[in-house]
Design a protein around this motif. Structure first.
Motif, PDB file in Angstrom:
ATOM      1  N   PRO A 593      14.049 -31.456  49.180  1.00 52.88           N
ATOM      2  CA  PRO A 593      16.140 -31.450  48.114  1.00 52.88           C
ATOM      3  C   PRO A 593      15.449 -31.269  47.029  1.00 52.88           C
ATOM      4  CG  PRO A 593      15.876 -32.735  50.238  1.00 52.88           C
ATOM      5  CD  PRO A 593      14.488 -32.281  49.652  1.00 52.88           C
ATOM      6  N   ARG A 594      16.931 -30.566  46.471  1.00 48.15           N
ATOM      7  CA  ARG A 594      16.392 -30.218  44.946  1.00 48.15           C
ATOM      8  C   ARG A 594      16.626 -32.092  44.216  1.00 48.15           C
ATOM      9  NH1 ARG A 594      16.581 -27.573  41.305  1.00 48.15           N
ATOM     10  NH2 ARG A 594      17.690 -27.248  39.125  1.00 48.15           N
ATOM     11  N   TYR A 595      17.145 -32.731  44.465  1.00 46.18           N
ATOM     12  CA  TYR A 595      16.599 -34.274  44.043  1.00 46.18           C
ATOM     13  C   TYR A 595      16.304 -34.983  44.850  1.00 46.18           C
ATOM     14  CZ  TYR A 595      20.276 -31.699  41.130  1.00 46.18           C
ATOM     15  OH  TYR A 595      20.577 -30.457  40.015  1.00 46.18           O
ATOM     16  N   VAL A 596      15.414 -34.751  45.721  1.00 49.05           N
ATOM     17  CA  VAL A 596      14.289 -35.820  46.371  1.00 49.05           C
ATOM     18  C   VAL A 596      13.566 -37.254  45.392  1.00 49.05           C
ATOM     19  CG1 VAL A 596      12.425 -34.489  46.200  1.00 49.05           C
ATOM     20  CG2 VAL A 596      12.791 -35.827  47.726  1.00 49.05           C
ATOM     21  N   PHE A 597      13.629 -36.642  44.168  1.00 52.83           N
ATOM     22  CA  PHE A 597      12.834 -38.013  43.410  1.00 52.83           C
ATOM     23  C   PHE A 597      14.013 -38.120  42.197  1.00 52.83           C
ATOM     24  CE2 PHE A 597       9.024 -34.799  45.245  1.00 52.83           C
ATOM     25  CZ  PHE A 597       8.623 -35.687  46.006  1.00 52.83           C
ATOM     26  N   SER A 598      14.626 -38.057  42.373  1.00 53.80           N
ATOM     27  CA  SER A 598      16.427 -37.779  41.627  1.00 53.80           C
ATOM     28  C   SER A 598      16.073 -39.573  40.844  1.00 53.80           C
ATOM     29  CB  SER A 598      17.140 -37.767  41.168  1.00 53.80           C
ATOM     30  OG  SER A 598      17.791 -37.974  43.036  1.00 53.80           O
ATOM     31  N   SER A 599      15.546 -40.578  41.970  1.00 55.94           N
ATOM     32  CA  SER A 599      15.863 -42.225  42.185  1.00 55.94           C
ATOM     33  C   SER A 599      14.236 -42.439  41.509  1.00 55.94           C
ATOM     34  CB  SER A 599      16.226 -42.928  42.752  1.00 55.94           C
ATOM     35  OG  SER A 599      17.213 -42.487  43.274  1.00 55.94           O
ATOM     36  N   ASN A 600      12.951 -42.140  41.744  1.00 53.05           N
ATOM     37  CA  ASN A 600      11.724 -42.092  41.257  1.00 53.05           C
ATOM     38  C   ASN A 600      10.835 -41.865  39.787  1.00 53.05           C
ATOM     39  OD1 ASN A 600      11.686 -41.102  44.157  1.00 53.05           O
ATOM     40  ND2 ASN A 600      11.924 -43.394  43.904  1.00 53.05           N
ATOM     41  N   LEU A 601      11.376 -42.663  39.210  1.00 51.94           N
ATOM     42  CA  LEU A 601      11.848 -42.629  37.709  1.00 51.94           C
ATOM     43  C   LEU A 601      10.375 -42.355  37.394  1.00 51.94           C
ATOM     44  CD1 LEU A 601      14.979 -43.898  36.206  1.00 51.94           C
ATOM     45  CD2 LEU A 601      14.684 -41.656  36.726  1.00 51.94           C
ATOM     46  N   ILE A 602       9.281 -43.156  37.848  1.00 49.13           N
ATOM     47  CA  ILE A 602       7.982 -43.402  37.010  1.00 49.13           C
ATOM     48  C   ILE A 602       7.135 -43.261  38.465  1.00 49.13           C
ATOM     49  CG2 ILE A 602       8.158 -45.914  36.489  1.00 49.13           C
ATOM     50  CD1 ILE A 602       7.687 -47.156  38.436  1.00 49.13           C
ATOM     51  N   MET A 603       7.880 -41.677  39.364  1.00 48.56           N
ATOM     52  CA  MET A 603       6.990 -41.558  40.005  1.00 48.56           C
ATOM     53  C   MET A 603       5.447 -40.902  38.627  1.00 48.56           C
ATOM     54  SD  MET A 603       6.266 -39.953  43.111  1.00 48.56           S
ATOM     55  CE  MET A 603       7.815 -40.197  43.597  1.00 48.56           C
ATOM     56  N   ASN A 604       4.354 -40.424  40.001  1.00 53.52           N
ATOM     57  CA  ASN A 604       2.932 -39.842  39.243  1.00 53.52           C
ATOM     58  C   ASN A 604       2.235 -38.990  39.940  1.00 53.52           C
ATOM     59  OD1 ASN A 604      -0.081 -40.139  38.432  1.00 53.52           O
ATOM     60  ND2 ASN A 604       1.026 -41.192  36.646  1.00 53.52           N
ATOM     61  N   ALA A 605       1.893 -39.043  41.166  1.00 53.78           N
ATOM     62  CA  ALA A 605       1.546 -37.743  41.843  1.00 53.78           C
ATOM     63  C   ALA A 605       2.363 -37.981  42.907  1.00 53.78           C
ATOM     64  CB  ALA A 605      -0.016 -38.573  42.274  1.00 53.78           C
ATOM     65  N   VAL A 606       2.798 -36.006  43.324  1.00 51.79           N
ATOM     66  CA  VAL A 606       3.154 -35.910  44.017  1.00 51.79           C
ATOM     67  C   VAL A 606       2.326 -35.043  45.131  1.00 51.79           C
ATOM     68  CG1 VAL A 606       5.311 -34.981  45.163  1.00 51.79           C
ATOM     69  CG2 VAL A 606       5.583 -36.294  43.095  1.00 51.79           C
ATOM     70  N   ARG A 607       2.411 -34.974  46.634  1.00 46.68           N
ATOM     71  CA  ARG A 607       0.901 -34.617  46.707  1.00 46.68           C
ATOM     72  C   ARG A 607       1.617 -33.169  48.112  1.00 46.68           C
ATOM     73  NH1 ARG A 607      -3.632 -34.759  44.852  1.00 46.68           N
ATOM     74  NH2 ARG A 607      -3.760 -36.528  44.608  1.00 46.68           N
ATOM     75  N   LEU A 608       1.478 -32.415  48.096  1.00 43.07           N
ATOM     76  CA  LEU A 608       2.188 -31.637  49.091  1.00 43.07           C
ATOM     77  C   LEU A 608       1.513 -31.007  49.404  1.00 43.07           C
ATOM     78  CD1 LEU A 608       5.617 -31.603  46.992  1.00 43.07           C
ATOM     79  CD2 LEU A 608       5.556 -31.937  48.610  1.00 43.07           C
ATOM     80  N   SER A 609       0.459 -30.838  49.857  1.00 46.78           N
ATOM     81  CA  SER A 609      -0.638 -29.722  49.682  1.00 46.78           C
ATOM     82  C   SER A 609      -0.540 -29.350  51.534  1.00 46.78           C
ATOM     83  CB  SER A 609      -2.023 -29.936  49.231  1.00 46.78           C
ATOM     84  OG  SER A 609      -2.436 -30.453  50.171  1.00 46.78           O
ATOM     85  N   GLY A 610      -1.385 -28.086  52.176  1.00 45.85           N
ATOM     86  CA  GLY A 610      -0.390 -27.796  53.494  1.00 45.85           C
ATOM     87  C   GLY A 610       0.756 -27.973  53.888  1.00 45.85           C
ATOM     88  N   ASN A 611       1.333 -27.508  53.631  1.00 45.39           N
ATOM     89  CA  ASN A 611       3.396 -27.207  53.531  1.00 45.39           C
ATOM     90  C   ASN A 611       3.728 -25.975  54.052  1.00 45.39           C
ATOM     91  OD1 ASN A 611       3.931 -30.012  54.193  1.00 45.39           O
ATOM     92  ND2 ASN A 611       3.458 -30.812  52.261  1.00 45.39           N
ATOM     93  N   ARG A 612       4.767 -25.405  53.958  1.00 52.02           N
ATOM     94  CA  ARG A 612       4.778 -24.082  54.524  1.00 52.02           C
ATOM     95  C   ARG A 612       5.828 -23.652  52.816  1.00 52.02           C
ATOM     96  NH1 ARG A 612       4.339 -24.144  59.810  1.00 52.02           N
ATOM     97  NH2 ARG A 612       2.546 -23.878  59.854  1.00 52.02           N
ATOM     98  N   LEU A 613       5.819 -24.853  52.175  1.00 49.32           N
ATOM     99  CA  LEU A 613       6.232 -24.176  50.623  1.00 49.32           C
ATOM    100  C   LEU A 613       6.504 -23.064  50.437  1.00 49.32           C
ATOM    101  CD1 LEU A 613       6.172 -27.810  48.534  1.00 49.32           C
ATOM    102  CD2 LEU A 613       7.803 -26.682  50.601  1.00 49.32           C
ATOM    103  N   THR A 614       7.586 -22.465  49.432  1.00 46.84           N
ATOM    104  CA  THR A 614       7.474 -20.786  49.374  1.00 46.84           C
ATOM    105  C   THR A 614       7.493 -20.670  47.506  1.00 46.84           C
ATOM    106  OG1 THR A 614       9.377 -20.844  49.745  1.00 46.84           O
ATOM    107  CG2 THR A 614       7.777 -19.729  51.254  1.00 46.84           C
ATOM    108  N   SER A 615       7.715 -22.526  46.657  1.00 48.49           N
ATOM    109  CA  SER A 615       8.847 -22.502  44.874  1.00 48.49           C
ATOM    110  C   SER A 615       8.634 -23.876  44.986  1.00 48.49           C
ATOM    111  CB  SER A 615       9.510 -21.890  44.961  1.00 48.49           C
ATOM    112  OG  SER A 615      11.010 -22.262  45.916  1.00 48.49           O
ATOM    113  N   LEU A 616       8.838 -24.514  44.234  1.00 49.71           N
ATOM    114  CA  LEU A 616       7.889 -25.342  43.057  1.00 49.71           C
ATOM    115  C   LEU A 616       9.521 -26.215  44.291  1.00 49.71           C
ATOM    116  CD1 LEU A 616       7.321 -27.879  41.214  1.00 49.71           C
ATOM    117  CD2 LEU A 616       8.930 -26.999  40.412  1.00 49.71           C
ATOM    118  N   GLY A 617      11.071 -25.542  43.857  1.00 50.97           N
ATOM    119  CA  GLY A 617      11.958 -26.767  44.999  1.00 50.97           C
ATOM    120  C   GLY A 617      12.688 -27.571  44.622  1.00 50.97           C
TER     121      GLY A 617
END
Ligand SMILES: *[C@@H]1O[C@H](CO)[C@@H](O)[C@H](O)[C@H]1NC(C)=O
Ligand SMILES: *[C@@H]1O[C@H](CO)[C@@H](O)[C@H](O)[C@H]1NC(C)=O
Ligand SMILES: *[C@@H]1O[C@H](CO)[C@@H](O)[C@H](O)[C@H]1NC(C)=O
Ligand SMILES: *[C@@H]1O[C@H](CO)[C@@H](O)[C@H](O)[C@H]1NC(C)=O
Ligand SMILES: *[C@@H]1O[C@H](CO)[C@@H](O)[C@H](O)[C@H]1NC(C)=O
Length: 763
Positions: A593-617
């Protein structure tokens, strides 16, 4: 003048020694192997630990040594993994500063008695895994290195002396090394025996005994030479062979802090019986692994009897003030309820319990084990893992979640609470919602008439029953790790008491966890891990709502996608504003979802490898501190303008931001030119230095960082465009000229012609 003379003198001496060394070295080896022609096969760097030079000659295929390869200032020299066969005299004679010499796995068979001459400062010598008859080594070898502290000799050849009743081997070539503190050695015969010669090694604190024979026997006299030695750590390692220890074997080493027994099939019961000398003593670690019975003793009943730990078998262990117990892969089938915690010593001292890969997961997943945990007053860490459900070689050190490998576990076991009769609900009788606040006292009563072989069952009242379930954790517990639990487990409307120190909770490769009600009391948890587990929840319930301090969430390769789908759709992450790391690798995700991390202001690392994503999203703007975005192995063929702009903007705010894109099917085609140019020009730090493999429009494999590729592509694509444009321009020019010419030349005729067309009959 004098100084000059001195230096001259020393250099002459040095050259003399070099020549001497070189001639002896190559002389004695000439018959065996021709010396290598490479002039300096070793790497010389600074030895930051010991201050001189670190000379690395490991795995160079060396068959002989030349003294001039090693600088005089060398403090560490590694010759591991070569083919040296013989260590001849004089090779190290000029290395008077050398402190560490390692020659392991180098097929060494003989060592000349002067081979180590000159190494007066040597502190560590490693000769493990060669073919040396260690007991036949002349003691003069060791007279050259009197200050040796660490000597590693295991994995060498032993003399085939058969089954000597007592191998009173009087000759121990290194018994004069009074500074020796660490020693690894093979046991020369089937009976472990460390006799009188070892009593001279007063400062020996660490002893690794490797037993290579077909049988291992330990007797009451095995360590009689070590009675007055300050031994602190003893390791007994074998190859899984059968064995038996007399129960007094450890009586002579009763001041041990650390005891490790690995790959010796003497059985759990035998080991437990040998632990009596440590009763009422303080110990740091007992580490038992792979000790289950083998061969003819491993009948089903034999294994079962050996793996059933009763109060009687645990009476010595539970009376030790032990900090850490590791009991791994030893076919323990059951522990009598309250037997491990029967005595105050272990109850008071145990801080870490790693009970992994035994057979209890199948038979008795919760009862006897979990009920007891509350009784350990100082326990900080619990690791429990079912039997090899994680595949062999599973790494139980969870500090780094990259270690967690794919599970080979397929079987499905399910114990559904819904079908359990009330008669079986005594499994957790003590964690009740009693109002008298006296749970602790009640917990000490063992569950009566329960056998370890009954069908395991856990019945936790569901919310419909309007009970809030109170569970008590040990006060000091920090980390709670369960791997390979195969039953059904429902988490609903729980309140956990005394969990203020719990920081880390992991359920890895667990079969079915139904999280259907709020769990409170775990507000201080910072890490939740459900790697490869099957977790379900119910709609419109947010499991993470009581985890406000969550910093790391690992949902790697989940067995069902529903949990993550719900997490994304129902914006669970809005409740976890402290989240810094999220791991959603290998989950078949198509979209975020476009605003998936909208409440996670101090997010440091997002690991999304090995999925089927076609764009940043998703939108990067709410996460200004994001420093790692892992999009490897997705199906991203290029990033669109909006994504590129967002990434560039983010990299300006966060200069150390890294984007990982390796393993995506990037296309090097005309339509993707802006993306390829972006890869060359962006400030975002890219993995592989922005050099990804790609396929061009002719189906050829290319590399995106190859300027030639991009230039050629640019020329081809942009060139085509330019040609088209110029052709068009030329065409319109020609048409224009033609028109003007026509007009000029045939003005009246043309005029008449048009007039004729427009107004026929007008003259
Ligand atoms: C043995 O250890 C003690 C204490 O660490 C030390 O003072 C002593 O010098 C050591 N003895 C030898 C011979 O190294
Ligand atoms: C070895 O020591 C144990 C414990 O002291 C004793 O019970 C046993 O009889 C001894 N065994 C032999 C063969 O001496
Ligand atoms: C345990 O089992 C025995 C025999 O089955 C029975 O006589 C006894 O009353 C039971 N004890 C309890 C506390 O249920
Ligand atoms: C969390 O930790 C703090 C500080 O250690 C403590 O005061 C607080 O009670 C803990 N909260 C919970 C819910 O245990
Ligand atoms: C990109 O990687 C390939 C394969 O590793 C290599 O052959 C090529 O030289 C690299 N290109 C650049 C510019 O580094």
């Amino acid at each position: 003048m004098e100084k000059q003379n001195k230096t001259k003198m020393s250099s002459i001496l040095r050259i003399f020694f070099l020549i001497l060394g070189a001639s002896t070295c190559s002389q004695s080896l000439a018959s065996d192997h021709a010396p290598r022609t490479d002039e300096y096969p070793c790497d010389v760097t600074s030895d930051y630990v010991r201050g001189g030079k670190y000379v690395d000659c490991a795995a160079r295929g060396l068959t002989s040594l030349e003294p001039n390869w090693f600088p005089e200032t060398a403090t560490t020299l590694s010759l591991d993994h070569n083919m040296l066969h013989n260590l001849v005299s004089g090779c190290f004679i000029h290395l008077s500063e050398l402190q560490v010499l390692t020659i392991s796995d180098s097929q060494v068979t003989t060592i000349h008695e002067d081979a180590l001459r000159g190494l007066g400062k040597l502190k560590e010598l490693n000769l493990e895994n060669n073919k040396i008859y260690t007991s036949r080594l002349p003691s003069t070898i060791f007279s050259h290195i009197p200050y040796l502290e660490n000597l590693y000799l295991k994995g060498n050849t032993w003399e085939n002396e058969g089954t000597l009743e007592y191998p009173f081997s009087s000759s121990v070539p290194f018994s004069d090394l009074s500074h020796l503190t660490r020693l690894s050695i093979d046991e020369a015969s089937e009976i472990i025996y460390f006799g009188q010669p070892f009593s001279k090694l007063k400062n020996l604190t660490y002893l690794y005994v490797y037993c290579p024979h077909y049988v291992v026997k330990g007797s009451n006299r095995s360590f009689e030479g070590l009675r007055n030695v300050a031994l602190r750590e003893l390791v007994l390692g074998g190859t899984g062979q059968e064995g038996h220890f007399e129960t007094g074997i450890l009586a002579n080493v009763q001041n041990l802090d650390i005891l490790r027994i690995h790959h010796v099939a003497i059985g759990n019961q035998n080991i437990m019986k040998c632990l009596w000398p440590f009763e009422n003593k303080r110990m740091v670690l007992i580490d038992i692994s792979h000790v289950f019975l083998r061969h003819h003793r491993a009948t089903p009943t034999g294994t079962c009897n050996d793996g059933l730990m009763t109060k009687e078998s645990l009476k010595h262990l539970s009376n030790i003030c032990l900090s850490q117990l590791i009991w791994d892969n030893s076919k323990v089938v059951g522990i009598e309820p309250m037997a491990l915690s029967a005595k105050p010593n272990l109850r008071r001292c145990l801080r870490s319990l790693q009970f992994t890969r035994n057979l209890m997961g199948e038979m008795d997943p919760w009862r006897s084990f979990y009920l007891e945990l509350i009784r350990f007053e100082s326990i900080e860490e619990i690791q429990y893992a079912g039997y090899e459900w994680c595949g062999p070689g599973y790494d139980f050190k969870f500090r780094n979640d990259h270690n967690v490998r794919k599970s080979g576990y397929e079987t499905i076991h399910s114990f559904n609470t819904k079908s359990t009769s009330t008669a079986q609900t005594h499994a957790l009788p003590h964690y009740s919602n009693s109002k008298n606040g006296n749970e602790r006292e009640k917990l000490t009563t063992p569950s009566e008439n329960s056998s370890s072989y009954e069908t395991p069952s856990i019945r936790i009242p569901r919310e419909s029953e309007r009970t809030r379930f109170v569970l008590r954790f040990p006060k000091h517990l920090q980390s709670f790790i369960i791997v390979g639990f195969s039953g059904y487990f429902e988490l609903s409307a729980w309140h956990i008491r005394d969990a203020q120190n719990v920081k880390e909770i992991r359920f890895v490769s667990c079969h079915w966890i139904e999280w259907s009600g709020p769990v409170s009391g775990l507000e201080n948890v910072t890490l939740l891990d459900f790697t490869r587990s099957h977790v379900t929840s119910r709609p419109n319930f947010v499991p993470l709502q009581h985890f406000p301090n969550l910093e790391t969430l690992v949902l790697n390769a989940m067995r069902e996608s529903d949990f993550i789908d719900q997490l994304l759709k129902e914006s669970w992450l809005q409740k976890t504003s402290r989240l810094q790391h999220i791991d959603l690798r290998d989950n078949h995700l198509h979209k975020l979802p476009r605003y998936v991390f909208s409440s996670n202001l101090i997010m440091n690392a997002v690991r999304l490898s090995g999925n089927r994503l076609t764009s940043l999203g998703f939108d990067l703007s709410p996460t200004p501190s994001l420093s790692v975005l892992d999009l490897r192995k997705n199906v991203i063929s290029s990033l669109d303008l909006a994504a590129r702009t967002a990434l560039d903007t983010h990299a300006q705010r966060k200069p150390d931001f890294s984007l990982l894109l390796e393993g995506n099917p990037v296309y090097c085609m005309c339509s993707r030119i802006p993306f390829l140019v972006w890869l060359h020009t962006t400030w975002v730090r890219l993995d592989m230095s922005g050099n990804y493999s790609c396929i061009d429009d002719r189906g050829q494999d290319r590399w995106t960082a190859d300027l030639v590729t991009t230039k050629a592509l640019w020329r081809r694509c942009v060139g085509k465009m330019a040609l088209l444009v110029s052709l068009c321009l030329a065409l319109s020019l020609i048409v224009g000229f033609l028109a003007v010419y026509m007009w000029r030349r045939f003005r009246t005729a043309v005029g008449a012609f048009f007039l004729n067309i427009l107004a026929p009959g007008f003259k």
